[in-house]
Scaffold this motif. Structure first.
Motif, PDB file in Angstrom:
ATOM      1  N   LYS A 131       8.093  16.845 -29.018  1.00  0.00           N
ATOM      2  CA  LYS A 131       8.316  15.821 -30.035  1.00  0.00           C
ATOM      3  C   LYS A 131       7.099  15.691 -30.925  1.00  0.00           C
ATOM      4  O   LYS A 131       5.994  16.078 -30.545  1.00  0.00           O
ATOM      5  CB  LYS A 131       8.688  14.490 -29.400  1.00  0.00           C
ATOM      6  N   LYS A 133       5.004  12.946 -33.671  1.00  0.00           N
ATOM      7  CA  LYS A 133       4.802  11.569 -34.101  1.00  0.00           C
ATOM      8  C   LYS A 133       3.582  11.567 -35.023  1.00  0.00           C
ATOM      9  O   LYS A 133       2.465  11.766 -34.556  1.00  0.00           O
ATOM     10  CB  LYS A 133       4.586  10.675 -32.877  1.00  0.00           C
ATOM     11  N   ASP A 153       3.930   8.095 -26.323  1.00  0.00           N
ATOM     12  CA  ASP A 153       4.511   7.121 -27.250  1.00  0.00           C
ATOM     13  C   ASP A 153       3.662   5.859 -27.323  1.00  0.00           C
ATOM     14  O   ASP A 153       3.415   5.319 -28.408  1.00  0.00           O
ATOM     15  CB  ASP A 153       5.940   6.754 -26.849  1.00  0.00           C
TER      16      ASP A 153
END
Length: 157
Positions: A131, A133, A153
């Motif tokens: 992922k 971010k 996260d």
């Protein structure tokens, strides 16, 4: 009265300067991949993994040094294990898609390698996390992949 207003104005300016200079440490511009890695390491053990360098990053993912501002890389200490952790901070946010494509090629290669040879490791690869971010890319293959993703996260809020 003028003196009181002057003191009040100076106090307000001082507080404004302090607020402007303070940092919550949570912005992605100030955060490094090493700091994210430290937070992950506080949650899970890297004991059975070895740290990789730029040469290893280039070998595994074909990522060039010019694309990366900072990174951490851990791989399994044995080639019969699939565990990997990479946190990469790219120099340019536009490069995150290119980086994830390169990592996806690594995932495909590992899938072929482990699918029939080590089914339990293949399962870990199938449950990987990849992922992005902001400037950061996370790639994790681990039994603790959920915890790694959660810490990642949380570090980038």
């Amino acid at each position: 009265m003028k003196r009181f207003l002057s003191v009040l104005l100076m106090f307000a300016i001082g507080m404004g300067m302090l607020a402007g200079c303070s940092s919550d440490g949570g912005t992605t511009e100030e955060l490094s991949a090493a700091k994210v890695g430290e937070k992950i390491q506080q949650t899970i053990s890297f004991q059975d993994m070895k740290q990789g360098d730029l040469e290893k990053l280039q070998k595994l993912y074909h990522i060039e040094a010019e694309e990366v501002e900072d990174f951490i890389l851990y791989t399994a200490s044995s080639n019969v294990k699939a565990d990997e952790l990479a946190v990469i901070k790219v120099k340019n946010t536009n490069d995150t898609e290119n980086i994830t494509e390169k990592i996806q090629q690594r995932i495909e290669a590992q899938t072929i390698k482990f699918k029939d040879y080590r089914p339990e490791e293949y399962f870990l690869i199938e449950k990987h996390v990849l992922k992005t971010k902001g400037q950061f890319v996370l790639f994790a293959v681990s039994k603790e992949v959920d915890q790694i993703e959660s810490v990642f996260d949380g570090a980038l809020k």
